[in-house]
Write a protein that holds these residues in place. Structure first.
Motif, mmCIF file in Angstrom:
data_model
loop_
_atom_site.group_PDB
_atom_site.id
_atom_site.type_symbol
_atom_site.label_atom_id
_atom_site.label_comp_id
_atom_site.label_asym_id
_atom_site.label_seq_id
_atom_site.Cartn_x
_atom_site.Cartn_y
_atom_site.Cartn_z
ATOM 1 N N THR A 5 0.835 -1.180 0.000
ATOM 2 C CA THR A 5 0.000 0.000 0.000
ATOM 3 C C THR A 5 0.878 1.241 0.000
ATOM 4 O O THR A 5 1.813 1.354 0.786
ATOM 5 C CB THR A 5 -0.914 0.014 1.241
ATOM 6 O OG1 THR A 5 -1.760 -1.130 1.192
ATOM 7 C CG2 THR A 5 -1.777 1.262 1.265
ATOM 8 N N ALA A 6 0.548 2.178 -0.872
ATOM 9 C CA ALA A 6 1.287 3.439 -0.917
ATOM 10 C C ALA A 6 0.827 4.348 0.207
ATOM 11 O O ALA A 6 -0.275 4.221 0.741
ATOM 12 C CB ALA A 6 1.085 4.115 -2.268
ATOM 13 N N ALA A 7 1.683 5.294 0.573
ATOM 14 C CA ALA A 7 1.356 6.249 1.623
ATOM 15 C C ALA A 7 2.187 7.500 1.407
ATOM 16 O O ALA A 7 3.217 7.477 0.736
ATOM 17 C CB ALA A 7 1.633 5.662 3.004
ATOM 18 N N ILE A 8 1.710 8.598 1.975
ATOM 19 C CA ILE A 8 2.454 9.855 1.967
ATOM 20 C C ILE A 8 2.720 10.236 3.409
ATOM 21 O O ILE A 8 1.786 10.347 4.204
ATOM 22 C CB ILE A 8 1.668 10.967 1.258
ATOM 23 C CG1 ILE A 8 1.362 10.576 -0.185
ATOM 24 C CG2 ILE A 8 2.438 12.285 1.301
ATOM 25 C CD1 ILE A 8 0.436 11.543 -0.894
ATOM 26 N N GLY A 9 3.970 10.414 3.759
ATOM 27 C CA GLY A 9 4.337 10.759 5.129
ATOM 28 C C GLY A 9 4.912 12.158 5.223
ATOM 29 O O GLY A 9 5.712 12.569 4.379
ATOM 30 N N HIS A 10 4.464 12.905 6.217
ATOM 31 C CA HIS A 10 5.025 14.221 6.519
ATOM 32 C C HIS A 10 5.440 14.233 7.982
ATOM 33 O O HIS A 10 4.693 13.759 8.842
ATOM 34 C CB HIS A 10 4.000 15.333 6.292
ATOM 35 C CG HIS A 10 3.652 15.551 4.860
ATOM 36 N ND1 HIS A 10 4.379 16.376 4.026
ATOM 37 C CD2 HIS A 10 2.649 15.050 4.103
ATOM 38 C CE1 HIS A 10 3.835 16.380 2.828
ATOM 39 N NE2 HIS A 10 2.792 15.583 2.842
ATOM 40 N N THR A 11 6.598 14.772 8.276
ATOM 41 C CA THR A 11 7.022 14.886 9.658
ATOM 42 C C THR A 11 7.629 16.248 9.911
ATOM 43 O O THR A 11 8.232 16.854 9.022
ATOM 44 C CB THR A 11 8.021 13.774 10.034
ATOM 45 O OG1 THR A 11 8.359 13.893 11.411
ATOM 46 C CG2 THR A 11 9.280 13.839 9.187
ATOM 47 N N ALA A 12 7.433 16.745 11.119
ATOM 48 C CA ALA A 12 7.965 18.044 11.513
ATOM 49 C C ALA A 12 8.300 18.000 12.989
ATOM 50 O O ALA A 12 7.723 17.211 13.754
ATOM 51 C CB ALA A 12 6.950 19.158 11.236
ATOM 52 N N GLY A 13 9.243 18.830 13.396
ATOM 53 C CA GLY A 13 9.630 18.859 14.797
ATOM 54 C C GLY A 13 10.132 20.223 15.211
ATOM 55 O O GLY A 13 10.526 21.043 14.387
ATOM 56 N N ASN A 212 10.238 19.024 23.569
ATOM 57 C CA ASN A 212 10.367 18.825 22.128
ATOM 58 C C ASN A 212 8.993 18.446 21.586
ATOM 59 O O ASN A 212 8.234 17.731 22.248
ATOM 60 C CB ASN A 212 11.336 17.697 21.818
ATOM 61 C CG ASN A 212 12.706 17.841 22.448
ATOM 62 O OD1 ASN A 212 13.311 16.843 22.833
ATOM 63 N ND2 ASN A 212 13.215 19.061 22.571
ATOM 64 N N ALA A 213 8.685 18.916 20.396
ATOM 65 C CA ALA A 213 7.385 18.616 19.787
ATOM 66 C C ALA A 213 7.622 18.021 18.402
ATOM 67 O O ALA A 213 8.193 18.677 17.531
ATOM 68 C CB ALA A 213 6.532 19.875 19.684
ATOM 69 N N THR A 214 7.184 16.784 18.201
ATOM 70 C CA THR A 214 7.394 16.103 16.926
ATOM 71 C C THR A 214 6.122 15.366 16.512
ATOM 72 O O THR A 214 5.473 14.724 17.344
ATOM 73 C CB THR A 214 8.551 15.100 17.023
ATOM 74 O OG1 THR A 214 9.735 15.790 17.429
ATOM 75 C CG2 THR A 214 8.812 14.434 15.682
ATOM 76 N N ALA A 215 5.788 15.472 15.235
ATOM 77 C CA ALA A 215 4.631 14.758 14.676
ATOM 78 C C ALA A 215 5.029 14.116 13.364
ATOM 79 O O ALA A 215 5.780 14.696 12.574
ATOM 80 C CB ALA A 215 3.460 15.709 14.460
#
Length: 234
Positions: A5-13, A212-215
């Motif tokens: 399955t394809a997916a799109i991931g975004h992460t920020a911190g 720290n804030a990460t998603a």
């Protein structure tokens, strides 16, 4: 074998008011695997050894040669225990299985799953506060931030595991995010933000996070196959 399955991931911190950003994220697709594995780790402490533990744990969890999230957590534990420069961390890992995801965790990093307008927290914080709540005792607010299980200390039976059937989105978050933003903010970010991970970190920052804030936000694409796209930002 179930389809990839394809997916799109975004992460920020964001480092926030801490001296060190001791959060870490990782994504990896093993050759022959049924999609891309994702992980987020939050180092215990505010020093380079905490950051090292988080980096090792996240990387080891997604690269573990297993479809079992508990085994992925144990692979992270081995990586941390064998590195003299690593302290400790908490961890969540999401392993794909067709359109579903298998989730494993220790500590108080969280995974949320969204389908339509419904958001569900699929992990349970392994904190001293929840330990006392389960026994009918009202905890001190400070206990919310004290974990009772970590990557370094866990045993196999203590690892949390669950399965998420065909989510539209997965949100992996450190407590610097989920401790400051509610479900409504998460849903708004998923629905309306062009970069929902950045929107969540910014919302936590505005709300005054002291950590720290990460998603890491994964948009799942059921029925589509192909390589996962992951955008990692500092």
């Amino acid at each position: 074998m179930r389809a990839n399955t394809a997916a799109i991931g975004h992460t920020a911190g964001a480092r926030g008011p801490r001296l060190i950003n001791a959060d870490a994220v990782a994504a990896y697709r093993r050759p022959g695997a049924r999609g891309t594995a994702f992980a987020l780790a939050d180092g215990v402490g505010d020093d380079p050894r905490a950051a090292r533990a988080a980096q090792l744990a996240a990387a080891a969890a997604v690269r573990a040669d297993t479809d079992d999230p508990a085994e992925a957590v144990l692979a992270a534990q081995k990586a941390v225990l064998t590195d003299p420069d690593a302290a400790d961390c908490v961890l969540v890992v999401a392993l794909p299985d067709g359109n579903d995801y298998r989730i494993g965790w220790v500590g108080d990093a969280r995974v949320y799953a969204a389908i339509g307008n419904e958001l569900r927290q699929v992990t349970t914080d392994q904190t001293l506060a929840n330990h006392f709540r389960a026994r009918g005792v009202t905890p001190n607010p400070r206990m919310e931030h004290v974990v009772v299980v970590s990557v370094r200390t866990t045993t196999a039976p203590e690892i949390g595991v669950t399965r998420v059937p065909a989510p539209e989105f997965l949100v992996l978050a450190s407590d610097g995010v989920h401790g400051r933003v509610g479900d409504d903010v998460i849903l708004q970010a998923l629905r309306y933000a062009s970069d929902p991970a950045r929107a969540l970190v910014d919302a936590a920052t505005v709300a005054g996070t002291t950590d720290n804030a990460t998603a890491l936000v994964v948009q799942c694409l059921p029925g589509r196959t192909g390589e996962t796209t992951v955008a990692i930002a500092a």
